[in-house]
Scaffold this motif. Structure first.
Motif, PDB file in Angstrom:
ATOM      1  N   PRO A 147      -7.864   5.375   3.054  1.00 46.13           N
ATOM      2  CA  PRO A 147      -6.438   5.102   3.229  1.00 46.13           C
ATOM      3  C   PRO A 147      -5.915   5.821   4.466  1.00 46.13           C
ATOM      4  O   PRO A 147      -6.376   6.922   4.797  1.00 46.13           O
ATOM      5  CB  PRO A 147      -5.806   5.660   1.947  1.00 46.13           C
ATOM      6  CG  PRO A 147      -6.764   6.713   1.486  1.00 46.13           C
ATOM      7  CD  PRO A 147      -8.136   6.249   1.896  1.00 46.13           C
ATOM      8  N   PRO A 151       1.214   2.373   5.086  1.00 47.82           N
ATOM      9  CA  PRO A 151       0.742   1.329   4.170  1.00 47.82           C
ATOM     10  C   PRO A 151      -0.466   0.596   4.743  1.00 47.82           C
ATOM     11  O   PRO A 151      -0.411  -0.586   5.054  1.00 47.82           O
ATOM     12  CB  PRO A 151       1.964   0.418   4.043  1.00 47.82           C
ATOM     13  CG  PRO A 151       2.654   0.545   5.365  1.00 47.82           C
ATOM     14  CD  PRO A 151       2.432   1.974   5.802  1.00 47.82           C
ATOM     15  N   LEU A 207     -10.504  -4.596  -1.894  1.00 50.41           N
ATOM     16  CA  LEU A 207      -9.126  -4.132  -1.772  1.00 50.41           C
ATOM     17  C   LEU A 207      -8.138  -5.034  -2.499  1.00 50.41           C
ATOM     18  O   LEU A 207      -7.001  -4.648  -2.715  1.00 50.41           O
ATOM     19  CB  LEU A 207      -8.717  -4.031  -0.291  1.00 50.41           C
ATOM     20  CG  LEU A 207      -9.470  -2.999   0.558  1.00 50.41           C
ATOM     21  CD1 LEU A 207      -9.024  -3.101   2.009  1.00 50.41           C
ATOM     22  CD2 LEU A 207      -9.250  -1.601   0.024  1.00 50.41           C
ATOM     23  N   PRO A 222      -1.693   3.046  -2.598  1.00 47.47           N
ATOM     24  CA  PRO A 222      -2.700   3.081  -1.528  1.00 47.47           C
ATOM     25  C   PRO A 222      -4.110   2.953  -2.086  1.00 47.47           C
ATOM     26  O   PRO A 222      -4.388   3.370  -3.213  1.00 47.47           O
ATOM     27  CB  PRO A 222      -2.480   4.458  -0.894  1.00 47.47           C
ATOM     28  CG  PRO A 222      -1.861   5.288  -1.974  1.00 47.47           C
ATOM     29  CD  PRO A 222      -1.016   4.341  -2.778  1.00 47.47           C
ATOM     30  N   PRO A 223      -5.022   2.376  -1.314  1.00 54.38           N
ATOM     31  CA  PRO A 223      -6.422   2.303  -1.755  1.00 54.38           C
ATOM     32  C   PRO A 223      -7.020   3.699  -1.921  1.00 54.38           C
ATOM     33  O   PRO A 223      -6.581   4.661  -1.297  1.00 54.38           O
ATOM     34  CB  PRO A 223      -7.112   1.537  -0.617  1.00 54.38           C
ATOM     35  CG  PRO A 223      -6.016   0.859   0.121  1.00 54.38           C
ATOM     36  CD  PRO A 223      -4.813   1.733  -0.015  1.00 54.38           C
ATOM     37  N   THR A 224      -8.033   3.789  -2.735  1.00 53.06           N
ATOM     38  CA  THR A 224      -8.727   5.050  -2.965  1.00 53.06           C
ATOM     39  C   THR A 224      -9.823   5.236  -1.927  1.00 53.06           C
ATOM     40  O   THR A 224     -10.584   4.305  -1.641  1.00 53.06           O
ATOM     41  CB  THR A 224      -9.349   5.063  -4.367  1.00 53.06           C
ATOM     42  OG1 THR A 224      -8.325   4.857  -5.339  1.00 53.06           O
ATOM     43  CG2 THR A 224     -10.052   6.382  -4.640  1.00 53.06           C
ATOM     44  N   ALA A 225      -9.906   6.436  -1.369  1.00 56.10           N
ATOM     45  CA  ALA A 225     -10.993   6.741  -0.433  1.00 56.10           C
ATOM     46  C   ALA A 225     -12.323   6.710  -1.182  1.00 56.10           C
ATOM     47  O   ALA A 225     -12.459   7.329  -2.241  1.00 56.10           O
ATOM     48  CB  ALA A 225     -10.767   8.106   0.197  1.00 56.10           C
ATOM     49  N   ALA A 275      -5.124   0.709   5.376  1.00 56.94           N
ATOM     50  CA  ALA A 275      -6.454   1.206   5.025  1.00 56.94           C
ATOM     51  C   ALA A 275      -7.410   0.871   6.149  1.00 56.94           C
ATOM     52  O   ALA A 275      -7.249  -0.138   6.850  1.00 56.94           O
ATOM     53  CB  ALA A 275      -6.934   0.589   3.716  1.00 56.94           C
ATOM     54  N   PHE A 327       0.818  -1.211   0.000  1.00 54.00           N
ATOM     55  CA  PHE A 327       0.000   0.000   0.000  1.00 54.00           C
ATOM     56  C   PHE A 327       0.856   1.267   0.000  1.00 54.00           C
ATOM     57  O   PHE A 327       0.349   2.345  -0.315  1.00 54.00           O
ATOM     58  CB  PHE A 327      -0.916   0.022   1.228  1.00 54.00           C
ATOM     59  CG  PHE A 327      -2.118  -0.880   1.125  1.00 54.00           C
ATOM     60  CD1 PHE A 327      -2.481  -1.471  -0.076  1.00 54.00           C
ATOM     61  CD2 PHE A 327      -2.900  -1.136   2.243  1.00 54.00           C
ATOM     62  CE1 PHE A 327      -3.586  -2.297  -0.162  1.00 54.00           C
ATOM     63  CE2 PHE A 327      -4.013  -1.957   2.174  1.00 54.00           C
ATOM     64  CZ  PHE A 327      -4.357  -2.540   0.966  1.00 54.00           C
ATOM     65  N   VAL A 337     -14.297   3.181   2.720  1.00 55.35           N
ATOM     66  CA  VAL A 337     -12.886   2.791   2.718  1.00 55.35           C
ATOM     67  C   VAL A 337     -12.061   4.064   2.768  1.00 55.35           C
ATOM     68  O   VAL A 337     -12.315   5.012   2.012  1.00 55.35           O
ATOM     69  CB  VAL A 337     -12.531   1.983   1.451  1.00 55.35           C
ATOM     70  CG1 VAL A 337     -11.044   1.637   1.441  1.00 55.35           C
ATOM     71  CG2 VAL A 337     -13.384   0.714   1.363  1.00 55.35           C
TER      72      VAL A 337
END
Length: 254
Positions: free
Chosen positions: A224, A228, A253, A210-213, A230, A206, A222
């Motif tokens: 971030p 690294p 994810l 990184p994951p998207t908000a 979420a 991550f 979700v």
């Protein structure tokens, strides 16, 4: 385990480490009274442990502590055999349940207990603290249900703290039920729901992607974290819907 006028004091300790051959060993597996621990059949390199409620609780005045350490090379999954039910007791002081998770470099911990249910009249404070090395992996799930079917909620105070390589990436507290600060059940809080939960996912990859908000579905989001990691947060009318939201968001994810 000790029993005193203030309630039951019980501890559980787990230590997992890599065996150098691609597996995981459990040199420490200890539990007292209501915090019985049992090793179950693992999968590949992953060792699996279940917390088994050998007594009712936590009741008013009880103090439970769980410490889990996934050392280098370990792959460990910890679950529980059933939901934890917080109940009122003869002691009118609140109960405490403290969880400490430690994950070293090149280690992975999945902390996946079943729901915590706060029955009418109960008063419970829960703290969960996770300390991770820079190269650690973590999947942490918390699910909390206010009251059994058809009853009023108990009092719950829950604090969740996650540190990665000494840096705090999450420190949040939830207070709800009788005596909690006003607004906990309003639009900015649980919005009338009685089940609330979160997932913390820590993966070294991550750091670069990184994951998207985003809103996953109605009632779940979700986000971030500054590391690294979420966070998935969700509210739902019941435990079944809450689990579905958290599982779906987690799958998104991957």
């Amino acid at each position: 385990m000790t029993t005193a006028p203030g309630g039951v004091r019980a501890r559980a300790r787990l230590l997992a480490r890599g065996d150098g051959r691609g597996g995981t060993v459990l040199p420490v597996l200890e539990g007292e009274g209501p915090l019985a621990v049992r090793r179950t059949r693992g999968s590949g390199a992953e060792a699996r442990v279940m917390l088994v409620g050998a007594m009712s609780g936590p009741l008013g005045g009880d103090r439970f502590e769980v410490a889990v350490h996934a050392a280098e090379g370990a792959r460990l999954r910890v679950g529980s055999a059933a939901a934890t039910l917080a109940l009122p007791g003869q002691d009118k002081t609140g109960a405490r349940y403290d969880v400490r998770l430690t994950v070293d470099d090149d280690a992975e911990l999945c902390w996946l207990p079943e729901q915590l249910i706060c029955a009418d009249g109960s008063d419970l404070a829960v703290t969960t603290t996770a300390d991770l090395a820079a190269g650690a992996r973590l999947l942490l799930r918390e699910e909390q249900v206010l009251g059994r079917s058809g009853e009023e909620p108990g009092r719950l105070t829950s604090r969740l703290t996650v540190r990665i390589d000494g840096r705090c990436v999450l420190d949040q507290e939830l207070a709800c039920g009788p005596g909690a600060p006003g607004g906990w059940d309003g639009p900015a809080g649980l919005a009338g729901h009685r089940a609330v939960g979160q997932l913390v996912v820590v993966r070294p990859e991550f750091a670069d992607a990184p994951p998207t908000a985003r809103v996953y579905e109605e009632g779940a989001a979700v986000m971030p974290l500054a590391g690294p990691a979420a966070l998935v947060s969700a509210v739902a009318p019941d435990a079944l819907r809450l689990r579905r939201l958290l599982d779906g968001a987690l799958a998104s994810l991957d």
